[in-house]
Design an enzyme around this catalytic site. Structure first.
Site, mmCIF file in Angstrom:
data_model
loop_
_atom_site.group_PDB
_atom_site.id
_atom_site.type_symbol
_atom_site.label_atom_id
_atom_site.label_comp_id
_atom_site.label_asym_id
_atom_site.label_seq_id
_atom_site.Cartn_x
_atom_site.Cartn_y
_atom_site.Cartn_z
ATOM 1 N N GLY A 1 32.344 36.440 38.837
ATOM 2 C CA GLY A 1 31.500 37.627 38.876
ATOM 3 C C GLY A 1 32.263 38.855 38.438
ATOM 4 O O GLY A 1 33.046 38.815 37.495
ATOM 5 N N CYS A 2 32.084 39.919 39.154
ATOM 6 C CA CYS A 2 32.716 41.202 38.853
ATOM 7 C C CYS A 2 34.223 41.115 39.014
ATOM 8 O O CYS A 2 34.720 40.638 40.032
ATOM 9 C CB CYS A 2 32.139 42.249 39.796
ATOM 10 N N PHE A 3 34.976 41.601 38.029
ATOM 11 C CA PHE A 3 36.433 41.525 38.138
ATOM 12 C C PHE A 3 36.981 42.412 39.237
ATOM 13 O O PHE A 3 38.047 42.158 39.773
ATOM 14 C CB PHE A 3 37.158 41.731 36.819
ATOM 15 N N TRP A 4 36.272 43.471 39.611
ATOM 16 C CA TRP A 4 36.747 44.323 40.695
ATOM 17 C C TRP A 4 36.854 43.532 41.995
ATOM 18 O O TRP A 4 37.795 43.720 42.767
ATOM 19 C CB TRP A 4 35.816 45.498 40.928
#
Length: 176
Positions: A12-15
């Site tokens: 998903g989101c790399f953050w």
């Protein structure tokens, strides 16, 4: 520095995945970026459209004497939902797919073993892609170390904080 290894993956989101993985012992460096697409040096705003073919990924340099590739992938596979296709939470699109980009045949074999080990933890089939690594493009500076730099942001509090807490609860012996 010669005993270090590299791993590239995202859920998903790399953050989100960056915030989890950077807390592990043995992580020497971590970069957020893009891989798996067909445009060179894509900017974040383009990747977000889903039209570049890239996924948001992290590239991790780690010390396998401190954390094994097996443990790294196992923690990755249990810190996001590897059963949702092109989605993590509210983030939807191919840029948010779950993917592991192996750097050699040993990483591929270990990842396949981890898939077998975690399959019983989920009701639905694992849809995480397993592909050979190609190229990695760094994301812009504001996306690096995002959670640590923006812990007061609503997204960090609502989405990332629970993932970091889960890491602390499940893998206390593996975190800094």
């Amino acid at each position: 520095m010669e005993n270090l290894s590299v791993a590239t993956f995202v859920g998903g989101c790399f953050w989100c995945i960056e915030a989890v993985i950077q807390r592990l012992k043995g992580i020497e460096s971590l970069k957020s970026g893009f891989s798996g697409g067909f445009i060179k040096n894509p900017p974040y705003r383009e990747v977000c459209t889903g039209r570049t073919g890239h996924a948001e990924v992290i590239q991790v340099t780690f010390n396998p004497d401190i954390i094994s590739y097996h443990d790294l992938i196992y923690i990755f596979m249990t810190s996001h939902d590897p059963t949702t296709l092109n989605r993590q939470g509210a983030d939807k699109g191919t840029q948010y797919r779950s993917i592991i980009l192996y750097h050699d045949e040993e990483q591929k074999t270990i990842t396949e073993k981890v898939f077998e080990e975690v399959i019983s933890l989920y009701e639905d089939p694992i849809v995480t892609e397993l592909k050979s690594f190609g190229v990695f493009y760094n994301a812009e500076g504001e996306h690096q170390n995002y959670y640590n730099n923006n812990q007061d942001a609503r997204y960090c509090q609502i989405v990332i904080d629970p993932k970091v807490q889960k890491l602390k609860n499940l893998y206390a012996d593996k975190i800094i």
